[in-house]
Design a protein around this motif. Structure first.
Motif, short mmCIF file in Angstrom:
data_model
loop_
_atom_site.label_atom_id
_atom_site.label_comp_id
_atom_site.label_asym_id
_atom_site.label_seq_id
_atom_site.Cartn_x
_atom_site.Cartn_y
_atom_site.Cartn_z
N ARG A 177 51.79 -0.21 2.04
CA ARG A 177 52.89 -0.09 2.99
C ARG A 177 52.56 -0.77 4.32
O ARG A 177 53.44 -0.93 5.18
CB ARG A 177 53.24 1.39 3.22
N CYS A 178 51.30 -1.12 4.52
CA CYS A 178 50.91 -1.83 5.75
C CYS A 178 51.33 -3.30 5.64
O CYS A 178 51.32 -3.90 4.56
CB CYS A 178 49.40 -1.75 5.96
N ARG A 179 51.63 -3.90 6.77
CA ARG A 179 51.99 -5.31 6.80
C ARG A 179 50.77 -6.16 6.40
O ARG A 179 49.63 -5.75 6.60
CB ARG A 179 52.48 -5.72 8.18
N PRO A 180 50.98 -7.35 5.85
CA PRO A 180 49.87 -8.18 5.38
C PRO A 180 48.80 -8.44 6.44
O PRO A 180 47.61 -8.43 6.13
CB PRO A 180 50.56 -9.49 4.96
N GLU A 181 49.21 -8.69 7.69
CA GLU A 181 48.21 -8.97 8.73
C GLU A 181 47.33 -7.76 9.02
O GLU A 181 46.17 -7.89 9.42
CB GLU A 181 48.88 -9.46 10.02
N VAL A 182 47.88 -6.55 8.82
CA VAL A 182 47.09 -5.33 9.00
C VAL A 182 46.12 -5.17 7.83
O VAL A 182 44.94 -4.84 8.01
CB VAL A 182 48.00 -4.10 9.14
N GLN A 183 46.62 -5.42 6.61
CA GLN A 183 45.73 -5.37 5.44
C GLN A 183 44.59 -6.37 5.59
O GLN A 183 43.45 -6.08 5.20
CB GLN A 183 46.52 -5.68 4.18
N ASP A 184 44.88 -7.54 6.17
CA ASP A 184 43.85 -8.57 6.31
C ASP A 184 42.70 -8.10 7.19
O ASP A 184 41.56 -8.57 7.04
CB ASP A 184 44.45 -9.85 6.89
N ALA A 185 42.98 -7.19 8.12
CA ALA A 185 41.90 -6.66 8.96
C ALA A 185 40.87 -5.92 8.12
O ALA A 185 39.68 -5.88 8.46
CB ALA A 185 42.48 -5.74 10.03
N LEU A 186 41.32 -5.33 7.01
CA LEU A 186 40.38 -4.63 6.12
C LEU A 186 39.46 -5.60 5.40
O LEU A 186 38.34 -5.23 5.03
CB LEU A 186 41.16 -3.80 5.09
N VAL A 187 39.92 -6.83 5.17
CA VAL A 187 39.10 -7.80 4.44
C VAL A 187 37.78 -8.04 5.16
O VAL A 187 36.70 -7.95 4.58
CB VAL A 187 39.87 -9.12 4.23
N SER A 188 37.88 -8.35 6.46
CA SER A 188 36.65 -8.62 7.21
C SER A 188 35.79 -7.37 7.36
O SER A 188 34.55 -7.45 7.33
CB SER A 188 36.99 -9.21 8.58
N ILE A 189 36.43 -6.22 7.52
CA ILE A 189 35.67 -4.97 7.67
C ILE A 189 34.86 -4.70 6.40
O ILE A 189 33.68 -4.34 6.45
CB ILE A 189 36.61 -3.81 7.99
N LEU A 190 35.50 -4.87 5.23
CA LEU A 190 34.81 -4.60 3.97
C LEU A 190 33.81 -5.70 3.62
O LEU A 190 32.85 -5.45 2.88
CB LEU A 190 35.83 -4.44 2.84
N SER A 191 34.02 -6.90 4.15
CA SER A 191 33.09 -8.00 3.86
C SER A 191 31.90 -7.99 4.81
O SER A 191 30.74 -7.99 4.38
CB SER A 191 33.81 -9.35 3.98
N ASP A 192 32.20 -7.97 6.11
CA ASP A 192 31.14 -8.12 7.11
C ASP A 192 30.48 -6.80 7.49
O ASP A 192 29.38 -6.78 8.03
CB ASP A 192 31.70 -8.77 8.38
N ARG A 193 31.18 -5.70 7.26
CA ARG A 193 30.67 -4.37 7.62
C ARG A 193 30.35 -4.28 9.11
O ARG A 193 29.37 -3.65 9.53
CB ARG A 193 29.42 -4.03 6.79
N ARG A 194 31.18 -4.91 9.88
CA ARG A 194 31.03 -4.81 11.34
C ARG A 194 32.36 -5.15 11.98
O ARG A 194 33.22 -5.80 11.38
CB ARG A 194 29.94 -5.74 11.87
N ILE A 195 32.55 -4.68 13.21
CA ILE A 195 33.74 -4.97 14.00
C ILE A 195 33.29 -5.53 15.35
O ILE A 195 32.48 -4.89 16.05
CB ILE A 195 34.61 -3.72 14.21
N ALA A 196 33.79 -6.69 15.68
CA ALA A 196 33.47 -7.29 16.98
C ALA A 196 34.44 -6.77 18.03
O ALA A 196 35.63 -6.59 17.77
CB ALA A 196 33.55 -8.81 16.89
N VAL A 197 33.91 -6.54 19.23
CA VAL A 197 34.72 -6.11 20.37
C VAL A 197 34.55 -7.18 21.45
O VAL A 197 33.67 -7.07 22.33
CB VAL A 197 34.28 -4.72 20.89
#
Length: 385
Positions: A177-197
Motif C-alpha cells: 500500500r506504500c507508494r513505490p518511492e517509499v518502498q524503494d527506501a527499503l531496498v537500500s536499508i535491506l541492502s546496505d544495512r545503514r541509513i545516512a543522515v
C-alpha cells in the motif's frame, strides 16, 4: 500516590505472554542468533505451543517468580513448517514477507515473531498511500531544529531506525500500500544495512549502522497487489512465505471460540454460544471461502474474503448479543443476518450468492435430518432483507 495505568483493549504480544517468554528464555539456553531473546527453537514453541505438554525448567535455571513447569499455549494455527522457515529467515537477518488473503493472521504472526525474537512488537510502520520516507528513515523535531540546528537530539528516529540501533525486528504492515518511492527506501536499508543522515555530515551520527539482529518483517495482502506492486529489487531482498486459511475445521472452530471468548472476557461478559452454533458458523465460512462444501457440493463464492478473522467477528457479535440481550433470541437465529452483512461488504449483489448457498447446501443438509441446519433453513426469509 502512584497512578494506576489505564486498562488496554488489546495487550501487545510481549505483555500478554510475558510469563511464557520469560519461561522459554530460562528453559532453553541453546545457541541464539545475535541480538535474539530466545533460541530459534523456543521462538517456534512460543508461537505454535508445546502441544499440551508442560515444559520443565532445567536444574539451576534462573526462575525468579516463574513456575517450574509450564504449558506453552498455541497462538498461531497453521503449519509448523511455515513458522520454522520464517524463524530461519529472521535468523539469517534476511527480510521476511508474509503474503496471503486478508484475515489469515499475517499481522498476528509478525507480531508474535517480533515479540519472541527482539522482545517488542511495537516498532511498526503501517503502510498506506500516505506513508512517507520519513516514517521509514527519520524526521526532525522542528522546534529543536530551529533552536540549535541539525543535531542528534533534534533527530526523530523512525521505527526502522530504532530497530537498526538496537538490533531489533521492525514490522512494515501492508507494504504494497506504500507508494513505490517509499518502498524503494527499503531496498537500500535491506541492502546496505545503514541509513545516512546528510544533515549530520562530519559527525559520528552521520551514518546509523544496523546492529546485529536487525531485520524486517513485512506483510502484504494478495488482493492488494495492484495498489503498488513491489519492484523486482525489493522482492529479491525478502523471503516470501504464504499464509493460507486454516485447513482443519476443528482447529478453525477452536480458534474462533478462543478468540471470541477472549473478546468477551475483555468486557466482562461470559461467552455462552453453543459449540454446535460455532461449528455451523465456521462450516458456512469455509464452504463460501472454498467454493465447495465438505460434501463436495458446488458453492458460488462471494467477492468478499470469508476469513477466519471475519468468523471471529461474527462469533463475538453472537456472544455479545447473548450476553446483553439474553432472552430475546437464540444466537443461531442471528447467524443469517450476520452472514448477509459479511458477504455484502465488497459487492451488495453477492447477497444472491448467499441465498444460493441456502437453497443448495443448507437445504440439502436440512433434508438429511440435521436439526441445526433445519433451523437455519427455516430462517431463509432473513436473507431477503
Amino acid at each position: 500516590m502512584t497512578a494506576t495505568a489505564p486498562a488496554r483493549q488489546v495487550e501487545p504480544a510481549e505483555d500478554a505472554h510475558r510469563e511464557e517468554l520469560a519461561f522459554l528464555a530460562a528453559h532453553d539456553d541453546g545457541l541464539k542468533p545475535p541480538g535474539w531473546r530466545l533460541t530459534p527453537r523456543s521462538v517456534v514453541t512460543f508461537i505454535v505451543g508445546s502441544g499440551g505438554d508442560a515444559l520443565a525448567l532445567p536444574t539451576g535455571a534462573q526462575a525468579d517468580g516463574l513456575p517450574k513447569r509450564l504449558v506453552i499455549s498455541p497462538k498461531f494455527v497453521g503449519e509448523r513448517a511455515l513458522v520454522e522457515r520464517a524463524v530461519v529467515t529472521l535468523a539469517g537477518e534476511r527480510g521476511l514477507l508474509l503474503v496471503g488473503e486478508p484475515g489469515t493472521a499475517k499481522s498476528m504472526l509478525s507480531e508474535l515473531l517480533a515479540a519472541a525474537v527482539s522482545g517488542t512488537s511495537q516498532l511498526t510502520v503501517q503502510g498506506t498511500a500516505g506513508t512517507t520516507e520519513d516514517q521509514l528513515r527519520y524526521g526532525w523535531n522542528y522546534a529543536m531544529l530551529l533552536a540549535e540546528g541539525p543535531s542528534p537530539r533534534a533527530l526523530v528516529p523512525s521505527p526502522v531506525l530504532s530497530a537498526m540501533r538496537t538490533g531489533g525486528v521492525v514490522r512494515v504492515e501492508e507494504v504494497t500500500r506504500c507508494r513505490p518511492e517509499v518502498q524503494d527506501a527499503l531496498v537500500s536499508i535491506l541492502s546496505d544495512r545503514r541509513i545516512a543522515v546528510p544533515e549530520l555530515s562530519g559527525t559520528d551520527a552521520a551514518t546509523v549502522h544496523a546492529a546485529p539482529g536487525f531485520t524486517v518483517i513485512a506483510t502484504a495482502n494478495l488482493r492488494d497487489r495492484g495498489v503498488s506492486e513491489m519492484s523486482a529489487a525489493l522482492k529479491r531482498r525478502f523471503n516470501f512465505e504464504a499464509v493460507g486459511p486454516i485447513g482443519d475445521l476443528a482447529a478453525e472452530t477452536e480458534l474462533v471460540r478462543r478468540q471470541a471468548k477472549s473478546a468477551l472476557e475483555r468486557v466482562g461478559a461470559p461467552f455462552a454460544v453453543d459449540d454446535v452454533v460455532l461449528e455451523v458458523l465456521v462450516t458456512a465460512f469455509r464452504d463460501l471461502r472454498d467454493g465447495v462444501s465438505g460434501e463436495g457440493w458446488a458453492v458460488e463464492r462471494p467477492s468478499t474474503v470469508m476469513s477466519t478473522a471475519e468468523a471471529v467477528s461474527v462469533a463475538t457479535a453472537l456472544g455479545l448479543a447473548d450476553a446483553y440481550f439474553p432472552s430475546d433470541r437464540d444466537p443461531l437465529s442471528l447467524l443469517p443476518g450476520h452472514l448477509l452483512g459479511v458477504v455484502r461488504k465488497d459487492d451488495p449483489a453477492d447477497a444472491a450468492k448467499l441465498r444460493g448457498y441456502w437453497d443448495g447446501a443448507v437445504r440439502r443438509r436440512a433434508e438429511s435430518g440435521a436439526r441445526t441446519w433445519r433451523r437455519l433453513w427455516e430462517l431463509r426469509d432473513v436473507l431477503e432483507g
